[in-house]
Motif scaffolding. Structure first.
Motif, PDB file in Angstrom:
ATOM      1  N   THR A   9       0.839  -1.201   0.000  1.00  0.00           N
ATOM      2  CA  THR A   9       0.000   0.000   0.000  1.00  0.00           C
ATOM      3  C   THR A   9       0.873   1.250   0.000  1.00  0.00           C
ATOM      4  N   HIS A  10       1.900   1.271   0.828  1.00  0.00           N
ATOM      5  CA  HIS A  10       2.825   2.415   0.825  1.00  0.00           C
ATOM      6  C   HIS A  10       3.473   2.578  -0.546  1.00  0.00           C
ATOM      7  N   GLN A  11       3.880   1.475  -1.163  1.00  0.00           N
ATOM      8  CA  GLN A  11       4.525   1.559  -2.480  1.00  0.00           C
ATOM      9  C   GLN A  11       3.550   2.079  -3.527  1.00  0.00           C
ATOM     10  N   ALA A  12       2.305   1.613  -3.488  1.00  0.00           N
ATOM     11  CA  ALA A  12       1.307   2.091  -4.439  1.00  0.00           C
ATOM     12  C   ALA A  12       1.093   3.593  -4.282  1.00  0.00           C
ATOM     13  N   MET A  13       0.994   4.073  -3.045  1.00  0.00           N
ATOM     14  CA  MET A  13       0.782   5.501  -2.811  1.00  0.00           C
ATOM     15  C   MET A  13       2.015   6.311  -3.233  1.00  0.00           C
ATOM     16  N   THR A  14       3.190   5.785  -3.006  1.00  0.00           N
ATOM     17  CA  THR A  14       4.418   6.460  -3.447  1.00  0.00           C
ATOM     18  C   THR A  14       4.448   6.548  -4.966  1.00  0.00           C
ATOM     19  N   ASN A  15       4.077   5.470  -5.640  1.00  0.00           N
ATOM     20  CA  ASN A  15       4.029   5.470  -7.102  1.00  0.00           C
ATOM     21  C   ASN A  15       2.982   6.456  -7.620  1.00  0.00           C
ATOM     22  N   LEU A  16       1.818   6.478  -6.990  1.00  0.00           N
ATOM     23  CA  LEU A  16       0.769   7.407  -7.400  1.00  0.00           C
ATOM     24  C   LEU A  16       1.217   8.848  -7.211  1.00  0.00           C
ATOM     25  N   LYS A  17       1.892   9.124  -6.117  1.00  0.00           N
ATOM     26  CA  LYS A  17       2.411  10.475  -5.869  1.00  0.00           C
ATOM     27  C   LYS A  17       3.346  10.898  -6.998  1.00  0.00           C
ATOM     28  N   ALA A  18       4.211   9.990  -7.434  1.00  0.00           N
ATOM     29  CA  ALA A  18       5.153  10.290  -8.521  1.00  0.00           C
ATOM     30  C   ALA A  18       4.429  10.511  -9.842  1.00  0.00           C
ATOM     31  N   VAL A  19       3.426   9.693 -10.127  1.00  0.00           N
ATOM     32  CA  VAL A  19       2.677   9.848 -11.375  1.00  0.00           C
ATOM     33  C   VAL A  19       1.907  11.169 -11.371  1.00  0.00           C
ATOM     34  N   LEU A  20       1.280  11.481 -10.247  1.00  0.00           N
ATOM     35  CA  LEU A  20       0.570  12.759 -10.134  1.00  0.00           C
ATOM     36  C   LEU A  20       1.528  13.930 -10.322  1.00  0.00           C
ATOM     37  N   ALA A  21       2.695  13.858  -9.719  1.00  0.00           N
ATOM     38  CA  ALA A  21       3.685  14.939  -9.838  1.00  0.00           C
ATOM     39  C   ALA A  21       4.105  15.137 -11.283  1.00  0.00           C
ATOM     40  N   THR A  22       4.227  14.061 -12.026  1.00  0.00           N
ATOM     41  CA  THR A  22       4.583  14.155 -13.445  1.00  0.00           C
ATOM     42  C   THR A  22       3.539  14.945 -14.218  1.00  0.00           C
ATOM     43  N   ALA A  23       2.289  14.857 -13.789  1.00  0.00           N
ATOM     44  CA  ALA A  23       1.190  15.590 -14.431  1.00  0.00           C
ATOM     45  C   ALA A  23       0.997  16.973 -13.813  1.00  0.00           C
ATOM     46  N   GLY A  24       1.886  17.361 -12.883  1.00  0.00           N
ATOM     47  CA  GLY A  24       1.764  18.652 -12.231  1.00  0.00           C
ATOM     48  C   GLY A  24       0.678  18.676 -11.177  1.00  0.00           C
ATOM     49  N   ALA A  25       0.406  17.538 -10.583  1.00  0.00           N
ATOM     50  CA  ALA A  25      -0.670  17.420  -9.605  1.00  0.00           C
ATOM     51  C   ALA A  25      -0.158  16.779  -8.328  1.00  0.00           C
ATOM     52  N   ASP A  26      -1.030  16.716  -7.343  1.00  0.00           N
ATOM     53  CA  ASP A  26      -0.735  16.000  -6.108  1.00  0.00           C
ATOM     54  C   ASP A  26      -2.034  15.385  -5.586  1.00  0.00           C
ATOM     55  N   ILE A  49      -3.441   3.538   5.897  1.00  0.00           N
ATOM     56  CA  ILE A  49      -2.264   3.974   5.142  1.00  0.00           C
ATOM     57  C   ILE A  49      -2.682   4.941   4.036  1.00  0.00           C
ATOM     58  N   TYR A  50      -3.716   4.600   3.296  1.00  0.00           N
ATOM     59  CA  TYR A  50      -4.242   5.465   2.235  1.00  0.00           C
ATOM     60  C   TYR A  50      -4.570   6.848   2.799  1.00  0.00           C
ATOM     61  N   ALA A  51      -5.307   6.891   3.895  1.00  0.00           N
ATOM     62  CA  ALA A  51      -5.725   8.162   4.488  1.00  0.00           C
ATOM     63  C   ALA A  51      -4.535   8.987   4.977  1.00  0.00           C
ATOM     64  N   SER A  52      -3.447   8.340   5.364  1.00  0.00           N
ATOM     65  CA  SER A  52      -2.285   9.076   5.872  1.00  0.00           C
ATOM     66  C   SER A  52      -1.605   9.914   4.790  1.00  0.00           C
ATOM     67  N   TYR A  53      -1.880   9.635   3.526  1.00  0.00           N
ATOM     68  CA  TYR A  53      -1.290  10.390   2.417  1.00  0.00           C
ATOM     69  C   TYR A  53      -2.181  11.551   1.966  1.00  0.00           C
ATOM     70  N   VAL A  55      -5.357  14.672   2.625  1.00  0.00           N
ATOM     71  CA  VAL A  55      -5.890  15.654   3.557  1.00  0.00           C
ATOM     72  C   VAL A  55      -7.339  15.940   3.175  1.00  0.00           C
ATOM     73  N   GLU A  56      -8.097  16.462   4.124  1.00  0.00           N
ATOM     74  CA  GLU A  56      -9.488  16.819   3.843  1.00  0.00           C
ATOM     75  C   GLU A  56      -9.546  17.993   2.880  1.00  0.00           C
ATOM     76  N   PRO A  57     -10.529  18.054   2.027  1.00  0.00           N
ATOM     77  CA  PRO A  57     -11.612  17.093   1.856  1.00  0.00           C
ATOM     78  C   PRO A  57     -11.117  15.858   1.100  1.00  0.00           C
ATOM     79  N   TYR A  58     -11.434  14.697   1.618  1.00  0.00           N
ATOM     80  CA  TYR A  58     -10.988  13.457   1.013  1.00  0.00           C
ATOM     81  C   TYR A  58     -11.753  13.190  -0.284  1.00  0.00           C
ATOM     82  N   PRO A  59     -11.094  12.567  -1.254  1.00  0.00           N
ATOM     83  CA  PRO A  59     -11.809  12.221  -2.489  1.00  0.00           C
ATOM     84  C   PRO A  59     -12.803  11.091  -2.247  1.00  0.00           C
ATOM     85  N   ALA A  60     -13.768  10.972  -3.138  1.00  0.00           N
ATOM     86  CA  ALA A  60     -14.669   9.824  -3.095  1.00  0.00           C
ATOM     87  C   ALA A  60     -13.831   8.564  -3.269  1.00  0.00           C
TER      88      ALA A  60
END
Length: 108
Positions: A9-26, A49-53, A55-60
């Motif tokens: 789960t941590h690895q998936a969230m780390t990967n998602l963070k990197a992909v979002l950053a590539t698109a100029g997002a977080d 673990i998901y929630a720890s990455y 902040v509110e408002p949380y996505p659906a």
């Protein structure tokens, strides 16, 4: 593939963070997440673990148990984010939705 649902789960969230950053997002740009788990008994662990990455408002979010994930992963997380692109890339739109699906092995 990391061992255990926590590490995956941590690895998936780390990967998602990197992909979002590539698109100029977080993570604040994410509007919807789909979480797929091999065992629904892992829901609480994955959710914490998901929630720890985020902040509110949380996505659906939806979480479902699946029979099997690629490479026998224990968790897969898919996100939809709304991000701003440069107008020269999309002259008629300021915002676009992007779909990001990451299995923890995608960026290793």
């Amino acid at each position: 593939l990391p061992a255990g649902v926590e590490q995956q789960t941590h690895q998936a969230m780390t990967n998602l963070k990197a992909v979002l950053a590539t698109a100029g997002a977080d993570f604040s740009d994410v509007v919807k997440s789909n979480i797929f788990v091999a065992d629904l008994n892992d829901f609480t662990t994955v959710n914490e673990i998901y929630a720890s990455y985020l902040v509110e408002p949380y996505p659906a979010r939806s979480t479902v148990q699946v029979a099997r994930l690629p490479k026998d992963a224990l968790v897969e997380i898919e996100m939809i984010a709304v991000v701003k692109f440069l107008k020269k890339c999309l002259p008629n739109r300021e915002r676009c939705a992007i779909l990001i699906s990451v299995i923890i092995t995608d960026m290793n």
